[in-house]
Design a protein around this motif. Structure first.
Motif, PDB file in Angstrom:
ATOM      1  N   ASN A  36       0.855  -1.181   0.000  1.00 22.98           N
ATOM      2  CA  ASN A  36       0.000   0.000   0.000  1.00 22.98           C
ATOM      3  C   ASN A  36       0.898   1.239   0.000  1.00 22.98           C
ATOM      4  O   ASN A  36       1.339   1.714   1.041  1.00 22.98           O
ATOM      5  N   ASN A  39      -0.376   4.386   1.978  1.00 22.84           N
ATOM      6  CA  ASN A  39      -0.186   4.257   3.419  1.00 22.84           C
ATOM      7  C   ASN A  39       1.270   4.494   3.795  1.00 22.84           C
ATOM      8  O   ASN A  39       1.569   5.186   4.774  1.00 22.84           O
ATOM      9  N   ARG A  43       2.694   7.421   6.168  1.00 19.40           N
ATOM     10  CA  ARG A  43       3.490   7.111   7.361  1.00 19.40           C
ATOM     11  C   ARG A  43       4.809   7.871   7.337  1.00 19.40           C
ATOM     12  O   ARG A  43       5.261   8.390   8.359  1.00 19.40           O
ATOM     13  N   PRO A 273       2.353  -0.748  10.244  1.00 19.19           N
ATOM     14  CA  PRO A 273       1.542  -0.075   9.214  1.00 19.19           C
ATOM     15  C   PRO A 273       0.481   0.853   9.798  1.00 19.19           C
ATOM     16  O   PRO A 273       0.095   1.833   9.157  1.00 19.19           O
ATOM     17  N   VAL A 276       0.344   5.151  11.094  1.00 24.70           N
ATOM     18  CA  VAL A 276      -0.196   6.332  10.418  1.00 24.70           C
ATOM     19  C   VAL A 276      -1.175   7.070  11.331  1.00 24.70           C
ATOM     20  O   VAL A 276      -1.421   8.269  11.158  1.00 24.70           O
ATOM     21  N   HIS A 287      -6.881  10.693   9.143  1.00 26.44           N
ATOM     22  CA  HIS A 287      -6.221   9.542   8.521  1.00 26.44           C
ATOM     23  C   HIS A 287      -7.078   8.290   8.559  1.00 26.44           C
ATOM     24  O   HIS A 287      -6.941   7.409   7.716  1.00 26.44           O
ATOM     25  N   LYS A 290      -8.884   7.306   5.529  1.00 20.37           N
ATOM     26  CA  LYS A 290      -8.060   6.836   4.414  1.00 20.37           C
ATOM     27  C   LYS A 290      -7.610   5.384   4.592  1.00 20.37           C
ATOM     28  O   LYS A 290      -6.882   4.856   3.757  1.00 20.37           O
ATOM     29  N   LEU A 291      -8.032   4.744   5.695  1.00 20.67           N
ATOM     30  CA  LEU A 291      -7.632   3.363   5.932  1.00 20.67           C
ATOM     31  C   LEU A 291      -8.262   2.432   4.908  1.00 20.67           C
ATOM     32  O   LEU A 291      -9.452   2.542   4.612  1.00 20.67           O
ATOM     33  N   SER A 292      -7.459   1.519   4.405  1.00 27.40           N
ATOM     34  CA  SER A 292      -7.962   0.528   3.455  1.00 27.40           C
ATOM     35  C   SER A 292      -8.617  -0.628   4.209  1.00 27.40           C
ATOM     36  O   SER A 292      -8.539  -0.720   5.444  1.00 27.40           O
ATOM     37  N   ASP A 295      -6.056  -2.376   6.186  1.00 25.11           N
ATOM     38  CA  ASP A 295      -5.705  -1.686   7.424  1.00 25.11           C
ATOM     39  C   ASP A 295      -6.730  -1.957   8.524  1.00 25.11           C
ATOM     40  O   ASP A 295      -6.374  -2.144   9.693  1.00 25.11           O
TER      41      ASP A 295
END
Length: 614
Positions: A36, A39, A43, A273, A276, A287, A290-292, A295
């Motif tokens: 990713n 991400n 970070r 990971p 972030v 943030h 924006k987490l997948s 995540d």
């Protein structure tokens, strides 16, 4: 008649310049092999922002801590310089005695931190006193020609003879030159008398300046950089203990402590990971969106999140483990930020109460108390019970004074809980001031006085605060996003073990070079390894004395195999000039590293010096 024309020309073709591959950056370190990229980049930017903030804050803090001694030092130098310019009686008396104004600046044994202090001093002197400022180190001054003027960084290391000659010569020109010395001292001022004879030290008009001790310096850095909710990155108890131990048992360097802190920051953001989310609350909440999906799955697999799920009802458990909704993450992250905002004020209050007790049951320094709170429930410690017992014997005036200090600590608190705690504490302090007459009466009747009742109430109140707000961070869901806990990794990076590293590099070059041709199974060795590795491996098979010719032949055989030569061919294992030269160089390198040495017992042998593996 036919003719032909021949034209000749010279053409120059400039080869295209090969683009040099740029060196990898820290961002490449984050994004290399990442699934990713967004991400990873986020970070990196978050880590970079925190790194810069840490760097700026610590530099400002160090300048502030050094300001008092530097201001005093500058005042002394200005006064000495202005006395010369005006030709005052003080300078005339010094000239008659050939006495040079000298500041003895005691900085302590934390030598790596001295450079920043001297750099700041030199800059301020050049700006406000004189442009003619020179900082000297002993390694630069082997003889008289290198010594010109004003600051000696490491007095203990200077050659006494060179220093004596220089001082004597300077004293003869003190009437013409306004020379002023600054001696940087790591040990004690008495080193001047030990280094210089009386006939030379009497030529110096010495004034002593003492900087803040390195332990006080460290305590301030920990207090303002680590023990604050304003800085989101946190250290586990074991990691903080590693950094403090290296400081106390290696170099007393605050600068190196900060480098270790920065390394922990970098490692955390690279290895976690979800780091972030390790930022200020508003940024972290931004943030989260924006987490997948991956995540969110990582969050659901965190041990702290699993413990949180286990505390919920069956239906809520299914919902938490199957739903990608970010609302739960938002709530838990807000709770984590509130935990830190409540934790540090109560920690400071507990330290105020217990650090005044005899034998410091919970530690004299607040970092010791903090580490105890990080590792387990502090109220389960015997030391905590002992501290509460001692507090129940404390006199009224002393206890009220401590409670007033706690009130000052709690006033900046912004959470509702801290404001409520402050109101309750102020009420208790007010009630204490009315209990003096009742306490005198109770002594006659041998009943519990109002003061004793209030004292028990105060201690029960603080005990409840400790149990509510000083639980270890592992009790908080999502604590992993902020806390770095890999103490073994950090210790390996910071605690250098040269012999182990060298032996690892020589016996397993793939460990550092990461060249696939060097990868081997356990117990085997690649013939494609560097020459020094081959020579090292062969020397391990020998006894105390090694025959150089046998060693050379064995080396040539291994190199022939690496070159892919046929074992049945005539030149397989043959020693030519190139192999001979390579062997000599490898043996010389091995001798330089201390693995072998020449011996007088046999001229064609060398003696082996090390035994055992890594």
């Amino acid at each position: 008649m036919s003719t032909s024309s021949v034209s000749k020309g010279c053409f120059v073709f400039k080869p295209s310049a090969k683009k040099r591959k740029p060196s990898p950056t820290v961002e490449d370190y984050f994004t290399h092999g990442s699934e990713n990229m967004e991400n990873s980049r986020l970070r990196f930017r978050t880590c970079q922002s925190l790194w810069e903030k840490m760097k700026t804050d610590t530099e400002l803090l160090q300048e502030e801590l050094n300001r008092k001694v530097l201001d005093s030092l500058l005042e002394f130098i200005r006064k000495s310089s202005s006395s010369f310019q005006r030709g005052t009686d003080d300078w005339r008396s010094r000239m008659r005695a050939h006495e040079i104004p000298t500041a003895a600046l005691v900085l302590g044994v934390n030598v790596p931190d001295h450079d920043m202090t001297f750099q700041s001093l030199s800059e301020q002197l050049q700006l406000s006193v004189s442009p003619f400022v020179v900082s000297l180190q002993a390694k630069e001054c082997a003889g008289m020609t290198e010594l010109h003027k004003l600051i000696f960084k490491d007095l203990e290391v200077f050659s006494p003879k060179v220093l004596q000659d220089f001082i004597i010569i300077c004293s003869r020109y003190i009437e013409q030159l306004p020379l002023i010395f600054v001696f940087g001292i790591a040990t004690a001022p008495s080193v001047i008398q030990h280094t210089l004879p009386h006939s030379v030290s009497s030529l110096l008009g010495i004034e002593l300046f003492q900087s803040l001790s390195c332990t006080q310096h460290l305590a301030t850095v920990i207090d303002q950089v680590i023990l604050t909710s304003e800085f989101p990155f946190k250290l586990s108890g074991k990691v903080l203990q590693v950094l403090v131990s290296i400081f106390l048992y290696h170099d007393f360097s605050v600068r190196n402590f900060i480098k270790g802190l920065q390394l922990a920051l970098l490692e955390h953001f690279h290895s976690q990971p979800l780091s972030v989310l390790c930022c200020r609350k508003q940024e972290a909440l931004g943030h989260i969106s924006k987490l997948s999906h991956q995540d969110v799955e990582r969050i659901q697999q965190l041990p702290s999140f699993m413990r949180y799920v286990e505390q919920q009802g069956p239906q809520d458990q299914v919902e938490l483990l199957t739903n990608d909704d970010h609302e739960v993450c938002v709530k838990l992250l807000i709770d984590l930020h509130k935990y830190h905002k409540n934790y540090y004020p109560i920690l400071r209050c507990l330290h105020v109460l217990t650090s005044s007790l005899p034998k410091y049951p919970l530690g004299k320094q607040i970092r010791e108390l903090h580490i105890s709170c990080l590792e387990k429930n502090v109220w389960d410690n015997e030391e905590y019970a002992s501290a509460m017992t001692l507090l129940r014997m404390m006199a009224k005036e002393e206890l009220v004074s401590l409670l007033q200090k706690c009130s000052v600590i709690l006033k900046p608190g912004k959470t509702k809980k801290m404001r409520a705690v402050l109101l309750r504490l102020d009420d208790l302090i007010t009630r204490f001031t009315k209990s003096l007459l009742e306490m005198k009466e109770s002594r006659r009747t041998k009943k519990m006085s109002q003061f004793e009742i209030l004292r028990d109430e105060v201690l029960e109140f603080f005990d409840s605060l400790v149990r509510c707000h000083l639980a270890p961070p592992e009790s908080q869901p999502l604590y992993e996003v902020c806390y770095y806990s890999s103490s073994a990794v950090l210790r390996r990076h910071l605690n250098a073990t040269p012999r182990t590293s060298i032996q690892t590099a020589l016996s397993n070059p793939y460990h550092y070079l990461k060249n696939e041709s060097l990868r081997t199974e356990d117990g085997t060795f690649s013939s494609a390894a560097p020459d020094i590795c081959i020579v090292y491996k062969l020397h391990l098979e020998c006894g105390r004395l090694i025959n150089l010719y046998d060693w050379l032949e064995a080396y040539a055989t291994v190199v022939s195999a690496a070159e892919g030569k046929d074992p049945e061919s005539a030149d397989y294992g043959k020693v030519d000039e190139l192999k001979h030269a390579r062997f000599i160089q490898a043996v010389s390198e091995l001798e330089f590293l201390g693995f072998i040495k020449s011996t007088k017992q046999k001229t064609d042998h060398v003696s082996r010096l090390t035994w055992g593996g890594c």
